[in-house]
Design a protein around this motif. Structure first.
Motif, PDB file in Angstrom:
ATOM      1  N   THR A   1     -11.627   8.190   0.825  1.00 54.89           N
ATOM      2  CA  THR A   1     -10.850   8.953  -0.156  1.00 54.89           C
ATOM      3  C   THR A   1      -9.886   9.891   0.550  1.00 54.89           C
ATOM      4  OG1 THR A   1     -12.580   8.802  -1.837  1.00 54.89           O
ATOM      5  CG2 THR A   1     -11.013  10.614  -2.067  1.00 54.89           C
ATOM      6  N   LYS A   2     -10.355  10.579   1.587  1.00 57.04           N
ATOM      7  CA  LYS A   2      -9.482  11.460   2.361  1.00 57.04           C
ATOM      8  C   LYS A   2      -8.324  10.681   2.976  1.00 57.04           C
ATOM      9  CE  LYS A   2     -12.937  14.878   3.745  1.00 57.04           C
ATOM     10  NZ  LYS A   2     -13.712  15.414   4.893  1.00 57.04           N
ATOM     11  N   ALA A   3      -8.632   9.507   3.533  1.00 57.16           N
ATOM     12  CA  ALA A   3      -7.592   8.691   4.172  1.00 57.16           C
ATOM     13  C   ALA A   3      -6.532   8.262   3.157  1.00 57.16           C
ATOM     14  CB  ALA A   3      -8.217   7.474   4.846  1.00 57.16           C
ATOM     15  N   LEU A   4      -6.969   7.842   1.980  1.00 57.47           N
ATOM     16  CA  LEU A   4      -6.005   7.440   0.954  1.00 57.47           C
ATOM     17  C   LEU A   4      -5.175   8.631   0.486  1.00 57.47           C
ATOM     18  CD1 LEU A   4      -8.067   4.939  -1.228  1.00 57.47           C
ATOM     19  CD2 LEU A   4      -6.129   4.406   0.254  1.00 57.47           C
ATOM     20  N   CYS A   5      -5.813   9.770   0.293  1.00 55.81           N
ATOM     21  CA  CYS A   5      -5.102  10.970  -0.151  1.00 55.81           C
ATOM     22  C   CYS A   5      -4.079  11.419   0.893  1.00 55.81           C
ATOM     23  CB  CYS A   5      -6.083  12.096  -0.441  1.00 55.81           C
ATOM     24  SG  CYS A   5      -7.067  11.853  -1.930  1.00 55.81           S
ATOM     25  N   THR A   6      -4.407  11.265   2.149  1.00 53.38           N
ATOM     26  CA  THR A   6      -3.493  11.636   3.226  1.00 53.38           C
ATOM     27  C   THR A   6      -2.313  10.676   3.297  1.00 53.38           C
ATOM     28  OG1 THR A   6      -5.277  12.613   4.516  1.00 53.38           O
ATOM     29  CG2 THR A   6      -3.291  11.966   5.729  1.00 53.38           C
ATOM     30  N   ASN A   7      -2.591   9.389   3.172  1.00 53.94           N
ATOM     31  CA  ASN A   7      -1.550   8.376   3.326  1.00 53.94           C
ATOM     32  C   ASN A   7      -0.681   8.175   2.090  1.00 53.94           C
ATOM     33  OD1 ASN A   7      -1.724   7.004   6.062  1.00 53.94           O
ATOM     34  ND2 ASN A   7      -3.862   7.127   5.444  1.00 53.94           N
ATOM     35  N   ASN A   8      -1.229   8.442   0.905  1.00 53.01           N
ATOM     36  CA  ASN A   8      -0.433   8.329  -0.311  1.00 53.01           C
ATOM     37  C   ASN A   8      -1.036   9.207  -1.410  1.00 53.01           C
ATOM     38  OD1 ASN A   8       1.012   7.683  -2.597  1.00 53.01           O
ATOM     39  ND2 ASN A   8       1.110   5.514  -2.148  1.00 53.01           N
ATOM     40  N   PRO A   9      -0.691  10.490  -1.424  1.00 50.70           N
ATOM     41  CA  PRO A   9      -1.244  11.409  -2.406  1.00 50.70           C
ATOM     42  C   PRO A   9      -0.959  11.011  -3.855  1.00 50.70           C
ATOM     43  CG  PRO A   9       0.037  12.601  -0.742  1.00 50.70           C
ATOM     44  CD  PRO A   9       0.205  11.142  -0.487  1.00 50.70           C
ATOM     45  N   LYS A  10       0.108  10.273  -4.086  1.00 43.84           N
ATOM     46  CA  LYS A  10       0.448   9.864  -5.457  1.00 43.84           C
ATOM     47  C   LYS A  10      -0.631   9.002  -6.099  1.00 43.84           C
ATOM     48  CE  LYS A  10       5.394  10.377  -5.402  1.00 43.84           C
ATOM     49  NZ  LYS A  10       5.504  11.435  -6.366  1.00 43.84           N
ATOM     50  N   LEU A  11      -1.467   8.366  -5.285  1.00 46.44           N
ATOM     51  CA  LEU A  11      -2.560   7.572  -5.850  1.00 46.44           C
ATOM     52  C   LEU A  11      -3.491   8.436  -6.695  1.00 46.44           C
ATOM     53  CD1 LEU A  11      -3.499   5.273  -2.829  1.00 46.44           C
ATOM     54  CD2 LEU A  11      -2.376   4.579  -4.951  1.00 46.44           C
ATOM     55  N   GLY A  12      -3.577   9.716  -6.369  1.00 49.80           N
ATOM     56  CA  GLY A  12      -4.437  10.633  -7.107  1.00 49.80           C
ATOM     57  C   GLY A  12      -3.974  10.882  -8.534  1.00 49.80           C
ATOM     58  N   GLU A  13      -2.710  10.616  -8.791  1.00 49.41           N
ATOM     59  CA  GLU A  13      -2.138  10.849 -10.119  1.00 49.41           C
ATOM     60  C   GLU A  13      -2.258   9.641 -11.041  1.00 49.41           C
ATOM     61  OE1 GLU A  13       1.902  11.875  -9.344  1.00 49.41           O
ATOM     62  OE2 GLU A  13       1.370  13.625  -8.153  1.00 49.41           O
ATOM     63  N   ARG A  14      -2.541   8.503 -10.477  1.00 48.87           N
ATOM     64  CA  ARG A  14      -2.576   7.268 -11.273  1.00 48.87           C
ATOM     65  C   ARG A  14      -3.806   7.241 -12.165  1.00 48.87           C
ATOM     66  NH1 ARG A  14       1.703   5.133 -12.095  1.00 48.87           N
ATOM     67  NH2 ARG A  14       0.807   3.080 -12.229  1.00 48.87           N
ATOM     68  N   VAL A  15      -3.675   6.620 -13.323  1.00 49.65           N
ATOM     69  CA  VAL A  15      -4.804   6.482 -14.246  1.00 49.65           C
ATOM     70  C   VAL A  15      -5.177   5.018 -14.376  1.00 49.65           C
ATOM     71  CG1 VAL A  15      -4.284   8.584 -15.536  1.00 49.65           C
ATOM     72  CG2 VAL A  15      -3.294   6.413 -16.280  1.00 49.65           C
ATOM     73  N   ASP A  16      -6.447   4.775 -14.676  1.00 48.03           N
ATOM     74  CA  ASP A  16      -6.892   3.402 -14.906  1.00 48.03           C
ATOM     75  C   ASP A  16      -6.628   3.028 -16.367  1.00 48.03           C
ATOM     76  OD1 ASP A  16      -8.929   4.593 -16.388  1.00 48.03           O
ATOM     77  OD2 ASP A  16     -10.512   4.123 -14.956  1.00 48.03           O
ATOM     78  N   VAL A  17      -7.090   1.868 -16.784  1.00 44.80           N
ATOM     79  CA  VAL A  17      -6.817   1.408 -18.152  1.00 44.80           C
ATOM     80  C   VAL A  17      -7.435   2.310 -19.212  1.00 44.80           C
ATOM     81  CG1 VAL A  17      -6.445  -1.009 -17.530  1.00 44.80           C
ATOM     82  CG2 VAL A  17      -8.737  -0.239 -18.127  1.00 44.80           C
ATOM     83  N   ASP A  18      -8.417   3.107 -18.829  1.00 44.17           N
ATOM     84  CA  ASP A  18      -9.052   4.032 -19.768  1.00 44.17           C
ATOM     85  C   ASP A  18      -8.483   5.445 -19.666  1.00 44.17           C
ATOM     86  OD1 ASP A  18     -10.852   2.111 -20.863  1.00 44.17           O
ATOM     87  OD2 ASP A  18     -12.063   2.275 -19.049  1.00 44.17           O
ATOM     88  N   GLY A  19      -7.417   5.615 -18.884  1.00 42.95           N
ATOM     89  CA  GLY A  19      -6.763   6.915 -18.757  1.00 42.95           C
ATOM     90  C   GLY A  19      -7.444   7.886 -17.813  1.00 42.95           C
ATOM     91  N   ARG A  20      -8.309   7.373 -16.932  1.00 41.46           N
ATOM     92  CA  ARG A  20      -9.046   8.227 -15.999  1.00 41.46           C
ATOM     93  C   ARG A  20      -8.370   8.253 -14.640  1.00 41.46           C
ATOM     94  NH1 ARG A  20     -14.546   5.075 -16.887  1.00 41.46           N
ATOM     95  NH2 ARG A  20     -13.036   3.537 -16.182  1.00 41.46           N
ATOM     96  N   THR A  21      -8.337   9.435 -14.043  1.00 39.73           N
ATOM     97  CA  THR A  21      -7.845   9.574 -12.677  1.00 39.73           C
ATOM     98  C   THR A  21      -9.020   9.389 -11.717  1.00 39.73           C
ATOM     99  OG1 THR A  21      -8.289  11.945 -12.554  1.00 39.73           O
ATOM    100  CG2 THR A  21      -6.115  11.278 -13.426  1.00 39.73           C
ATOM    101  N   PRO A  22      -8.746   9.232 -10.423  1.00 39.70           N
ATOM    102  CA  PRO A  22      -9.839   9.192  -9.455  1.00 39.70           C
ATOM    103  C   PRO A  22     -10.706  10.458  -9.508  1.00 39.70           C
ATOM    104  CG  PRO A  22      -7.845   8.349  -8.454  1.00 39.70           C
ATOM    105  CD  PRO A  22      -7.453   8.913  -9.791  1.00 39.70           C
ATOM    106  N   LEU A  23     -10.085  11.598  -9.794  1.00 40.27           N
ATOM    107  CA  LEU A  23     -10.831  12.847  -9.909  1.00 40.27           C
ATOM    108  C   LEU A  23     -11.846  12.788 -11.054  1.00 40.27           C
ATOM    109  CD1 LEU A  23     -11.334  15.763  -9.027  1.00 40.27           C
ATOM    110  CD2 LEU A  23      -9.414  16.444 -10.484  1.00 40.27           C
TER     111      LEU A  23
END
Length: 110
Positions: free
Chosen positions: A60-82
């Protein structure tokens, strides 16, 4: 070198296992791979959704470092990774996600 959808699927595979070394090799092979993934959200969300759900802290840290925008994306149910990390009680995984969210939104109240 032609980049195929197969390469993006490998990022999802790495997110299921939390294999940071494999993720780094994929990014080294194709530095734009996470940017392309952030432009699409499949049924299960992004690899960050998977990693957060499973509590893979370092991945998770590696993904957040390499592309923080992934944290803003929502799945089909409207949920973020957070949302997913919180629902599963993955406290250590929540921290890097909060950092990304705070960076993008300047201030967050917890």
């Amino acid at each position: 070198m032609e980049i195929t959808r197969h390469d993006e699927d490998e990022v999802y595979e790495a997110s299921w296992t939390g294999d940071v070394e494999y993720l780094n090799r994929l990014i080294e092979k194709d530095p734009e791979i996470l940017r392309r993934i952030s432009l699409q959200t499949g049924k299960i969300g992004t690899p960050l959704h998977v990693s957060a759900l499973l509590g893979h802290v370092e991945f998770t840290k590696a993904l957040c470092t390499n592309n923080p925008k992934l944290g803003e994306r929502v799945d089909v149910d409207g949920r973020t990774p957070l949302h997913l990390a919180s629902a599963e009680g993955h406290k250590e995984t929540i921290e890097p996600l909060l950092s990304v969210y705070a960076e993008g939104h300047k201030k967050i109240h917890v």
